[in-house]
Design a protein around this motif. Structure first.
Motif, PDB file in Angstrom:
ATOM      1  N   ASN A  12       6.167 -10.141  38.494  1.00 20.49           N
ATOM      2  CA  ASN A  12       7.636 -10.158  38.469  1.00 20.49           C
ATOM      3  C   ASN A  12       8.175 -10.552  37.102  1.00 20.49           C
ATOM      4  OD1 ASN A  12       8.125  -9.282  41.066  1.00 20.49           O
ATOM      5  ND2 ASN A  12       8.209 -11.330  41.956  1.00 20.49           N
ATOM      6  N   CYS A  16      10.512  -8.132  34.928  1.00 20.56           N
ATOM      7  CA  CYS A  16      11.794  -8.629  34.422  1.00 20.56           C
ATOM      8  C   CYS A  16      11.928  -8.371  32.924  1.00 20.56           C
ATOM      9  CB  CYS A  16      11.913 -10.120  34.724  1.00 20.56           C
ATOM     10  SG  CYS A  16      13.483 -10.830  34.238  1.00 20.56           S
ATOM     11  N   LYS A  20      14.533  -5.653  31.145  1.00 14.71           N
ATOM     12  CA  LYS A  20      15.511  -6.071  30.124  1.00 14.71           C
ATOM     13  C   LYS A  20      15.396  -5.212  28.874  1.00 14.71           C
ATOM     14  CE  LYS A  20      15.907 -10.946  31.482  1.00 14.71           C
ATOM     15  NZ  LYS A  20      15.451 -12.321  31.151  1.00 14.71           N
ATOM     16  N   THR A  27      15.724  -1.958  38.186  1.00 11.39           N
ATOM     17  CA  THR A  27      14.643  -2.908  38.423  1.00 11.39           C
ATOM     18  C   THR A  27      13.804  -2.320  39.545  1.00 11.39           C
ATOM     19  OG1 THR A  27      15.997  -4.782  37.754  1.00 11.39           O
ATOM     20  CG2 THR A  27      14.038  -5.268  39.049  1.00 11.39           C
TER      21      THR A  27
END
Length: 223
Positions: A12, A16, A20, A27
Motif C-alpha cells: 500500500n 500510494c 502520487k 488509485t
C-alpha cells in the motif's frame, strides 16, 4: 514468512507513492492472486482487508470461493477453455481473459448474469502470451455488441519479464491508449473504463500509466 498484513502495508505504501507520482487520478484496487497458496492464507488475506481475489485454475477458484466470505469479489484471471465455461461462469464476478469470439459465444450461452469482462491484449506480441493484438481490439469489441451477457469493463495485459522500467511503461502506456480509444466510441456494451495491468514485479510501472487493478500474488501472500 511475513504475514499478509505486513506485506500489505508495504504494498500500500508503494501504491500510494506511485499514485502520487502518476499523472492519472487513479488509485488501483489490489487483486490478491492466491493461486499458489492455501485456503488459510487466502482467508488471512481477506482478514487483512483484501476483498478482490484472483485465480487462474477452475478447481482453485471454486475451492477458494467456497471458503471465502460472500462479499469477496472473485476474478478469474487465467485463460478459460470454451468447454470449461459452464463449470465456472456463474461463479465469476470478473473475467480478465476474454480473447476470442468462440469464448464469448459460450459465455453468452451459459451465463445467467452479465459478466464483467476484460479483453486480454497481447501488447508485447510474445508468442507465449494469450490475448489479441492491439490492432484487433476495436473490431473485436464491436463484434461483441450482440452478446447480452457480456460487458467489456476494460482491457488487461501481461507485460514481458524485464527489468527495463521504461520498456514496461511503454507497454502499459500502449494499453491505456487503446482503452481511451475504445471509450471514445461510447459503446453501451463496452464502457471500457478499467485497466487490469501490473503484477508483483511491475505494478508500480503500471500504476504510473493509469492501472485501475493490479494483480499481486507473490509479494502479498508468498509462493
Amino acid at each position: 514468512m511475513k504475514s499478509v498484513k505486513e506485506n500489505l502495508i508495504d504494498i500500500n505504501s508503494q501504491i500510494c507513492n506511485s499514485s502520487k507520482e502518476s499523472t492519472f487520478e487513479t488509485t488501483p484496487q489490489v487483486i490478491v492472486v492466491t493461486k499458489y497458496v492455501t485456503i488459510d492464507r487466502a482467508i488471512e488475506a481477506y482478514q487483512a482487508g483484501l476483498k478482490n481475489f484472483g485465480e487462474n485454475r477452475i478447481e482453485g477458484f471454486l475451492e477458494k470461493k467456497k471458503h471465502l466470505p460472500d462479499d469477496a469479489v472473485m476474478h478469474f484471471i487465467g485463460s478459460l477453455q470454451t468447454r470449461k465455461v459452464k463449470e465456472i461462469i456463474n461463479e465469476i464476478d470478473y473475467l480478465h481473459a476474454l480473447d476470442r469470439i468462440k469464448l464469448a459465444k459460450e459465455i453468452d450461452k451459459r451465463a445467467n448474469h452479465v459478466v464483467k469482462c476484460f479483453v486480454q491484449v497481447n501488447v508485447s506480441g510474445e508468442e507465449s502470451k494469450h490475448g489479441i493484438s492491439p490492432e484487433e481490439v476495436i473490431p473485436f469489441i464491436k463484434e461483441l455488441e450482440t452478446f447480452k451477457h457480456i460487458e467489456i469493463v476494460g482491457l488487461m495485459t501481461m507485460a514481458p519479464l524485464t527489468e527495463d522500467k521504461s520498456k514496461l511503461r511503454q507497454y502499459f502506456n500502449q494499453l491505456r491508449t487503446i482503452k481511451d480509444k475504445v471509450q471514445l466510441l461510447n459503446l453501451a456494451h463496452a464502457p471500457c473504463t478499467e485497466l487490469s495491468m501490473g503484477m508483483s514485479n511491475d505494478f508500480n510501472e503500471a500504476i504510473l500509466e493509469g492501472a485501475s487493478y493490479v494483480r499481486i500474488g507473490t509479494k502479498l501472500v508468498g509462493e
